[in-house]
Motif scaffolding. Structure first.
Motif, PDB file in Angstrom:
ATOM      1  N   ASN A 126       0.826  -1.212   0.000  1.00 60.87           N
ATOM      2  CA  ASN A 126       0.000   0.000   0.000  1.00 60.87           C
ATOM      3  C   ASN A 126       0.858   1.258   0.000  1.00 60.87           C
ATOM      4  N   ARG A 127       1.941   1.242   0.796  1.00 63.30           N
ATOM      5  CA  ARG A 127       2.799   2.423   0.878  1.00 63.30           C
ATOM      6  C   ARG A 127       3.450   2.716  -0.476  1.00 63.30           C
ATOM      7  N   VAL A 128       3.879   1.670  -1.167  1.00 61.73           N
ATOM      8  CA  VAL A 128       4.492   1.852  -2.490  1.00 61.73           C
ATOM      9  C   VAL A 128       3.487   2.465  -3.466  1.00 61.73           C
ATOM     10  N   TYR A 129       2.281   1.935  -3.504  1.00 61.07           N
ATOM     11  CA  TYR A 129       1.273   2.455  -4.425  1.00 61.07           C
ATOM     12  C   TYR A 129       0.874   3.882  -4.068  1.00 61.07           C
ATOM     13  N   ASP A 130       0.713   4.166  -2.779  1.00 62.60           N
ATOM     14  CA  ASP A 130       0.345   5.522  -2.349  1.00 62.60           C
ATOM     15  C   ASP A 130       1.428   6.526  -2.719  1.00 62.60           C
TER      16      ASP A 130
END
Length: 414
Positions: A126-130
């Motif tokens: 999630n952090r990578v996509y955000d």
């Protein structure tokens, strides 16, 4: 012979029906899945911080700071995966972010020494996509996430590591949640349904129902029927527990509704990885330990029920029978996957082996040890069943005087 067998089935059918309809059976059936879900979440939330090695080969700011349960460690862009893990031996996983060959897409690879918890790997993704969605500066959150979803390739793979000799003892820690669940199932089922046998026989002795049963059936048929009916009820309840717990956990752990379409949660990462052979062996040992432990303890509790009366302190006998299994359970829960001298001794004692064998399964216990322990357990189980049938015949009519060890020995001599 057919008539004798038919009587046992009558006892089993009657007792199973009474167990299932009782309020205690209903309450424990509902309460145990709730307790197991709480255990899973507590166990999941109590793990150590994950040391994440971060290698960002792009100019995009993929920051992993401020994430729960994750300690990011920046790594030099020029290092290979092998060099990174050799230099940072305490790293639990490594995320490598780089451009694709056409420089229009981002390749993200998460290398894992061991399977990460479901929420940890999901938070990283999630952090990578955000971060990439913020970098693209789309007009809306949905557009940014769709654009990021189209341009990022995210994959996970296991990094093969060589386990040193001094690390072998900790290798089985991955299986500790599975072992703990099996231990709790054995402990609660054995004690709960064994205690039900005691209550059933004591109640029938007080209202004189047992004397009527003895006039129409042998004591062995009655004891065998009661013990088998308790086991059938236990299997029914355990099946419901497993199905209900699996359903609840799968729903609570399913967060795919908040993620892009290609970001399905790898739920296997939250479960100890077992091969088919390991799974079958563990399941077989679990049912053998459950069966042997239950039949032995239920026959012993049947003896207490048979000798119970106003002049006999059955609570004292119950406490003596319960303590070995309780001590073994507490010790096994904190020493799963270990084979110290005390665990080895307990795995050969029939009164503690049902939990000790399960606790030692992932420690490299040999097949010969398991066979010897199970033979001792099942021989003891058979002797206890015969003993309980013999004592039941005499104990039912002993309601006017205090039953002692001496009087029990006298019954067995007759």
């Amino acid at each position: 012979m057919a008539m004798k067998t038919k009587k046992i089935f009558y006892v089993i059918a009657f007792e199973v029906g009474r167990y299932i309809k009782s309020s205690a059976f209903i309450y424990t059936t509902i309460a145990f899945p709730i307790m197991m879900c709480i255990f899973i979440f507590v166990n999941n939330d109590s793990r150590k911080q994950t040391a994440l090695l971060v290698q960002n080969k792009t100019e995009i700011p993929f920051s992993m700071e401020g994430m729960k349960d994750i300690t990011p460690i920046p790594i030099d862009k020029t290092l290979t995966v092998e060099e990174t893990f050799k230099r940072e031996k305490k790293g639990d996983a490594m995320i490598q972010i780089s451009y694709a060959e056409d420089s229009t897409r981002i390749n993200v690879i998460l290398y894992q020494k061991e399977k990460l918890r479901i929420f940890v790997s999901n938070d990283i993704r999630n952090r990578v996509y955000d971060a990439y969605a913020d970098y693209l500066h789309g007009d809306s959150v949905s557009m940014m996430m769709k654009d990021a979803n189209d341009r990022i390739s995210f994959e996970k793979c296991d990094y093969p590591i060589i386990v040193e000799k001094d690390e072998v003892s900790t290798k089985s820690s991955d299986k500790s949640p599975l072992t703990a669940i099996a231990l709790m199932l054995i402990y609660f089922i054995v004690l709960q349904f064994s205690n039900n046998i005691l209550k059933s026989i004591s109640r029938e002795k007080q209202n004189k129902t047992s004397e009527i049963l003895l006039s129409s059936a042998r004591s062995r048929d009655i004891i065998f029927g009661k013990v088998i009916s308790g086991y059938v009820s236990a299997i029914i309840q355990m099946t419901f527990w497993v199905l209900c717990t699996t359903a609840v956990v799968s729903v609570l752990f399913n967060e795919t509704t908040t993620l892009p379409s290609n970001m399905q949660i790898d739920q296997i990462s939250a479960i100890p990885a077992l091969s088919l052979k390991e799974g079958l062996e563990f399941s077989l040992l679990f049912f053998l330990c459950l069966t042997g432990g239950y039949f032995m303890y239920s026959s012993l509790f049947a003896i207490i029920g048979a000798i119970s009366n106003a002049n006999t302190d059955t609570q004292q006998y119950s406490f003596i029978l319960t303590m070995p299994l309780l001590i073994a359970f507490i010790y096994a829960m904190s020493h799963t996957g270990q084979s110290d001298i005390l665990m080895i001794i307990m795995s050969y004692l029939p009164i503690t082996s049902p939990v000790a064998l399960i606790a030692r399964f992932f420690s490299g216990i040999s097949v010969a040890e398991i066979i010897v322990s199970l033979v001792l357990l099942y021989v003891s189980m058979y002797l206890c069943l015969r003993l309980s049938a013999a004592i039941y015949r005499h104990g039912i009519i002993a309601d006017s005087y205090k039953v002692t060890i001496k009087s029990i020995i006298g019954w067995l001599r007759k």
